[in-house]
Motif scaffolding. Structure first.
Motif, mmCIF file in Angstrom:
data_model
loop_
_atom_site.group_PDB
_atom_site.id
_atom_site.type_symbol
_atom_site.label_atom_id
_atom_site.label_comp_id
_atom_site.label_asym_id
_atom_site.label_seq_id
_atom_site.Cartn_x
_atom_site.Cartn_y
_atom_site.Cartn_z
ATOM 1 N N GLN A 80 35.822 44.578 42.486
ATOM 2 C CA GLN A 80 35.120 45.857 42.431
ATOM 3 C C GLN A 80 33.639 45.650 42.692
ATOM 4 N N VAL A 81 33.053 46.597 43.405
ATOM 5 C CA VAL A 81 31.616 46.637 43.661
ATOM 6 C C VAL A 81 31.138 47.996 43.174
ATOM 7 N N THR A 115 40.482 45.089 48.574
ATOM 8 C CA THR A 115 41.258 46.249 48.992
ATOM 9 C C THR A 115 40.367 47.481 48.932
ATOM 10 N N ILE A 116 40.592 48.379 49.891
ATOM 11 C CA ILE A 116 39.786 49.589 50.022
ATOM 12 C C ILE A 116 40.704 50.727 50.471
ATOM 13 N N SER A 123 32.385 51.367 51.458
ATOM 14 C CA SER A 123 32.937 50.019 51.310
ATOM 15 C C SER A 123 33.333 49.427 52.657
ATOM 16 N N TRP A 124 33.933 50.231 53.535
ATOM 17 C CA TRP A 124 34.264 49.730 54.870
ATOM 18 C C TRP A 124 32.993 49.254 55.573
ATOM 19 N N ALA A 125 31.925 50.039 55.502
ATOM 20 C CA ALA A 125 30.661 49.671 56.156
ATOM 21 C C ALA A 125 30.090 48.394 55.550
ATOM 22 N N ALA A 156 46.676 54.878 49.525
ATOM 23 C CA ALA A 156 47.029 53.503 49.895
ATOM 24 C C ALA A 156 45.774 52.627 49.827
ATOM 25 N N GLU A 157 45.975 51.368 49.554
ATOM 26 C CA GLU A 157 44.888 50.387 49.548
ATOM 27 C C GLU A 157 45.110 49.435 50.709
ATOM 28 N N HIS A 158 44.085 49.285 51.549
ATOM 29 C CA HIS A 158 44.127 48.360 52.673
ATOM 30 C C HIS A 158 43.539 47.025 52.251
ATOM 31 N N LEU A 159 44.220 45.948 52.594
ATOM 32 C CA LEU A 159 43.710 44.611 52.349
ATOM 33 C C LEU A 159 42.787 44.233 53.491
ATOM 34 N N LEU A 160 41.551 43.914 53.181
ATOM 35 C CA LEU A 160 40.605 43.408 54.167
ATOM 36 C C LEU A 160 40.501 41.909 53.983
#
Length: 173
Positions: A80-81, A115-116, A123-125, A156-160
């Motif tokens: 978490q951020v 995950t995002i 968060s993606w940026a 849904a949570e995407h794994l980066l």
């Protein structure tokens, strides 16, 4: 950190007494998923080597929690951020991640995972920018499905996956 702006922020390894402050910061930062105070106490004690707390005076203004994945010792999972509203838009999140990567606990880290949700543009940026700074790739795929894993009650949570990168690069960016 030595290459940070002159903003008098104090980057610390958290201690258990930060757990309650962290809980209140997350609670004040929707849409982040809140954790129990007990969970936050563990983040600040058991996982302190892979967490960063940032204070402006007596106020907790930022926190990153993570851990080195037990069966992947070269991978840091960022749990978490969170940034206080007044401290947003100043690059603090990336500064905290870079501080974390400079720690001895992350000396073997060559990958970052997190995950995002698809709509979390900030968060993606952040993680795209970090991947560029680390001169590496960012890949993503659905990790937890909305219906299958959250009963339709959460997106849904995407794994980066960021990496691989060299530890020397991580500590100098």
């Amino acid at each position: 950190m030595t290459d940070t702006p002159d903003d008098n922020l104090d980057f610390r390894r958290p201690t258990a007494d930060v757990g309650y402050l962290l809980n209140k910061l997350v609670e004040a930062s929707p849409p982040l998923d809140p954790n129990s105070i007990y969970c936050n106490l563990l983040q600040c004690s058991h996982f302190a080597d892979t967490a960063v707390a940032v204070f402006d005076g007596d106020s907790l203004v930022g926190f990153v929690s993570g851990y080195v994945i037990p069966n992947k010792p070269d991978t840091l999972f960022v749990w978490q951020v969170v940034i206080a509203e007044a401290a947003r838009g100043k690059g603090l999140a990336k500064r905290m991640l870079k501080e974390l990567l400079s720690r001895e606990a992350c000396a073997e880290v060559r990958y970052i995972e997190t995950t995002i949700t698809p709509d979390n543009e900030a968060s993606w940026a952040l993680f795209r920018s970090l991947a560029r700074d680390l001169d590496t790739t960012l890949d993503s795929e659905v990790f937890f499905e909305s219906e299958t894993h959250f009963g339709g009650e959460h997106d849904a949570e995407h794994l980066l996956v960021i990496g691989p990168f060299h530890s020397e690069r991580a500590t100098t960016v």
